[in-house]
Design a protein around this motif. Structure first.
Motif, PDB file in Angstrom:
ATOM      1  N   THR A   9     -54.855 -36.673  54.760  1.00 23.64           N
ATOM      2  CA  THR A   9     -53.714 -36.883  55.645  1.00 23.64           C
ATOM      3  C   THR A   9     -53.757 -38.312  56.159  1.00 23.64           C
ATOM      4  O   THR A   9     -54.830 -38.843  56.452  1.00 23.64           O
ATOM      5  CB  THR A   9     -53.778 -35.901  56.828  1.00 23.64           C
ATOM      6  OG1 THR A   9     -53.716 -34.566  56.310  1.00 23.64           O
ATOM      7  CG2 THR A   9     -52.629 -36.115  57.784  1.00 23.64           C
ATOM      8  N   ALA A  10     -52.579 -38.918  56.238  1.00 19.46           N
ATOM      9  CA  ALA A  10     -52.485 -40.289  56.742  1.00 19.46           C
ATOM     10  C   ALA A  10     -51.222 -40.417  57.586  1.00 19.46           C
ATOM     11  O   ALA A  10     -50.255 -39.679  57.390  1.00 19.46           O
ATOM     12  CB  ALA A  10     -52.447 -41.281  55.586  1.00 19.46           C
ATOM     13  N   PRO A  48     -37.349 -30.934  51.497  1.00 17.51           N
ATOM     14  CA  PRO A  48     -36.272 -30.314  52.286  1.00 17.51           C
ATOM     15  C   PRO A  48     -36.696 -29.698  53.617  1.00 17.51           C
ATOM     16  O   PRO A  48     -35.977 -29.829  54.606  1.00 17.51           O
ATOM     17  CB  PRO A  48     -35.718 -29.246  51.336  1.00 17.51           C
ATOM     18  CG  PRO A  48     -35.988 -29.792  49.975  1.00 17.51           C
ATOM     19  CD  PRO A  48     -37.320 -30.485  50.097  1.00 17.51           C
ATOM     20  N   ASP A  49     -37.844 -29.047  53.678  1.00 14.49           N
ATOM     21  CA  ASP A  49     -38.251 -28.418  54.945  1.00 14.49           C
ATOM     22  C   ASP A  49     -38.542 -29.459  56.028  1.00 14.49           C
ATOM     23  O   ASP A  49     -38.205 -29.260  57.195  1.00 14.49           O
ATOM     24  CB  ASP A  49     -39.452 -27.492  54.736  1.00 14.49           C
ATOM     25  CG  ASP A  49     -40.694 -28.217  54.253  1.00 14.49           C
ATOM     26  OD1 ASP A  49     -40.572 -29.135  53.409  1.00 14.49           O
ATOM     27  OD2 ASP A  49     -41.802 -27.872  54.703  1.00 14.49           O
ATOM     28  N   VAL A  50     -39.122 -30.569  55.643  1.00 13.22           N
ATOM     29  CA  VAL A  50     -39.392 -31.638  56.605  1.00 13.22           C
ATOM     30  C   VAL A  50     -38.089 -32.335  56.990  1.00 13.22           C
ATOM     31  O   VAL A  50     -37.875 -32.673  58.154  1.00 13.22           O
ATOM     32  CB  VAL A  50     -40.425 -32.639  56.044  1.00 13.22           C
ATOM     33  CG1 VAL A  50     -40.674 -33.779  57.027  1.00 13.22           C
ATOM     34  CG2 VAL A  50     -41.731 -31.916  55.723  1.00 13.22           C
ATOM     35  N   TYR A  51     -37.195 -32.516  56.031  1.00 10.84           N
ATOM     36  CA  TYR A  51     -35.896 -33.119  56.333  1.00 10.84           C
ATOM     37  C   TYR A  51     -35.135 -32.274  57.357  1.00 10.84           C
ATOM     38  O   TYR A  51     -34.511 -32.815  58.268  1.00 10.84           O
ATOM     39  CB  TYR A  51     -35.062 -33.294  55.075  1.00 10.84           C
ATOM     40  CG  TYR A  51     -33.690 -33.836  55.377  1.00 10.84           C
ATOM     41  CD1 TYR A  51     -33.517 -35.172  55.722  1.00 10.84           C
ATOM     42  CD2 TYR A  51     -32.577 -33.008  55.352  1.00 10.84           C
ATOM     43  CE1 TYR A  51     -32.265 -35.663  56.037  1.00 10.84           C
ATOM     44  CE2 TYR A  51     -31.325 -33.500  55.661  1.00 10.84           C
ATOM     45  CZ  TYR A  51     -31.169 -34.825  55.999  1.00 10.84           C
ATOM     46  OH  TYR A  51     -29.934 -35.312  56.324  1.00 10.84           O
ATOM     47  N   VAL A  66     -44.669 -41.910  60.114  1.00  6.89           N
ATOM     48  CA  VAL A  66     -44.660 -40.738  59.234  1.00  6.89           C
ATOM     49  C   VAL A  66     -46.090 -40.286  59.005  1.00  6.89           C
ATOM     50  O   VAL A  66     -46.970 -41.094  58.685  1.00  6.89           O
ATOM     51  CB  VAL A  66     -44.002 -41.065  57.874  1.00  6.89           C
ATOM     52  CG1 VAL A  66     -44.040 -39.851  56.950  1.00  6.89           C
ATOM     53  CG2 VAL A  66     -42.577 -41.546  58.061  1.00  6.89           C
ATOM     54  N   THR A  67     -46.328 -39.006  59.184  1.00  7.02           N
ATOM     55  CA  THR A  67     -47.602 -38.386  58.834  1.00  7.02           C
ATOM     56  C   THR A  67     -47.371 -37.560  57.583  1.00  7.02           C
ATOM     57  O   THR A  67     -46.326 -36.922  57.436  1.00  7.02           O
ATOM     58  CB  THR A  67     -48.110 -37.489  59.982  1.00  7.02           C
ATOM     59  OG1 THR A  67     -48.354 -38.302  61.123  1.00  7.02           O
ATOM     60  CG2 THR A  67     -49.393 -36.763  59.593  1.00  7.02           C
ATOM     61  N   ILE A  78     -48.401 -42.436  47.092  1.00  5.87           N
ATOM     62  CA  ILE A  78     -47.261 -42.246  47.974  1.00  5.87           C
ATOM     63  C   ILE A  78     -47.678 -41.305  49.097  1.00  5.87           C
ATOM     64  O   ILE A  78     -48.760 -40.700  49.038  1.00  5.87           O
ATOM     65  CB  ILE A  78     -46.032 -41.681  47.240  1.00  5.87           C
ATOM     66  CG1 ILE A  78     -46.310 -40.249  46.764  1.00  5.87           C
ATOM     67  CG2 ILE A  78     -45.616 -42.576  46.103  1.00  5.87           C
ATOM     68  CD1 ILE A  78     -45.063 -39.457  46.497  1.00  5.87           C
ATOM     69  N   LEU A  79     -46.821 -41.170  50.072  1.00  4.35           N
ATOM     70  CA  LEU A  79     -47.064 -40.238  51.162  1.00  4.35           C
ATOM     71  C   LEU A  79     -45.996 -39.154  51.111  1.00  4.35           C
ATOM     72  O   LEU A  79     -44.812 -39.449  51.132  1.00  4.35           O
ATOM     73  CB  LEU A  79     -47.001 -40.981  52.501  1.00  4.35           C
ATOM     74  CG  LEU A  79     -47.487 -40.223  53.724  1.00  4.35           C
ATOM     75  CD1 LEU A  79     -48.990 -39.956  53.617  1.00  4.35           C
ATOM     76  CD2 LEU A  79     -47.199 -41.011  54.985  1.00  4.35           C
ATOM     77  N   ARG A  80     -46.415 -37.894  50.997  1.00  4.23           N
ATOM     78  CA  ARG A  80     -45.489 -36.763  51.086  1.00  4.23           C
ATOM     79  C   ARG A  80     -45.451 -36.351  52.551  1.00  4.23           C
ATOM     80  O   ARG A  80     -46.434 -35.841  53.094  1.00  4.23           O
ATOM     81  CB  ARG A  80     -45.942 -35.602  50.211  1.00  4.23           C
ATOM     82  CG  ARG A  80     -44.977 -34.414  50.291  1.00  4.23           C
ATOM     83  CD  ARG A  80     -45.358 -33.269  49.383  1.00  4.23           C
ATOM     84  NE  ARG A  80     -46.765 -33.007  49.268  1.00  4.23           N
ATOM     85  CZ  ARG A  80     -47.496 -32.267  50.086  1.00  4.23           C
ATOM     86  NH1 ARG A  80     -46.948 -31.714  51.157  1.00  4.23           N
ATOM     87  NH2 ARG A  80     -48.784 -32.067  49.872  1.00  4.23           N
ATOM     88  N   ALA A  81     -44.343 -36.627  53.206  1.00  6.51           N
ATOM     89  CA  ALA A  81     -44.222 -36.466  54.651  1.00  6.51           C
ATOM     90  C   ALA A  81     -44.365 -35.006  55.084  1.00  6.51           C
ATOM     91  O   ALA A  81     -43.837 -34.097  54.449  1.00  6.51           O
ATOM     92  CB  ALA A  81     -42.883 -37.008  55.124  1.00  6.51           C
TER      93      ALA A  81
END
Length: 87
Positions: A9-10, A48-51, A66-67, A78-81
């Motif tokens: 996690t970042a 979609p759920d984070v959006y 963004v975490t 990349i980072l998956r938010a």
């Protein structure tokens, strides 16, 4: 971001560049954006759920934090938010 291991996690923050919601056949909303700070750029994917939870922040603030989970993509990462908020 590039120094983190895949799966870690970042949290990254920076100027939000080029947020876009390309059309999908399923009608679900995915957002792709770039965050830039003095160290470089980070590519972010928002599912979609984070959006649904954070969409207003993505398009309502020039500065974002963004975490998410670090993923390998091509030769980089990349980072998956999982969360996002305006800074």
């Amino acid at each position: 971001l590039q120094e983190r291991a895949v799966g870690e996690t970042a949290t990254v923050a920076g100027l939000c560049l080029r947020p876009h919601r390309p059309p999908t056949a399923s009608g679900q909303v995915f957002v792709f954006l770039t965050l830039e700070d003095e160290t470089g750029m980070a590519q972010v994917t928002v599912l979609p759920d984070v959006y649904a939870r954070c969409g207003a922040a993505l398009f309502g603030h020039a500065l974002l934090a963004v975490t998410g989970v670090v993923e390998a993509r091509g030769v980089g990462k990349i980072l998956r938010a999982t969360d996002a908020w305006g800074a």
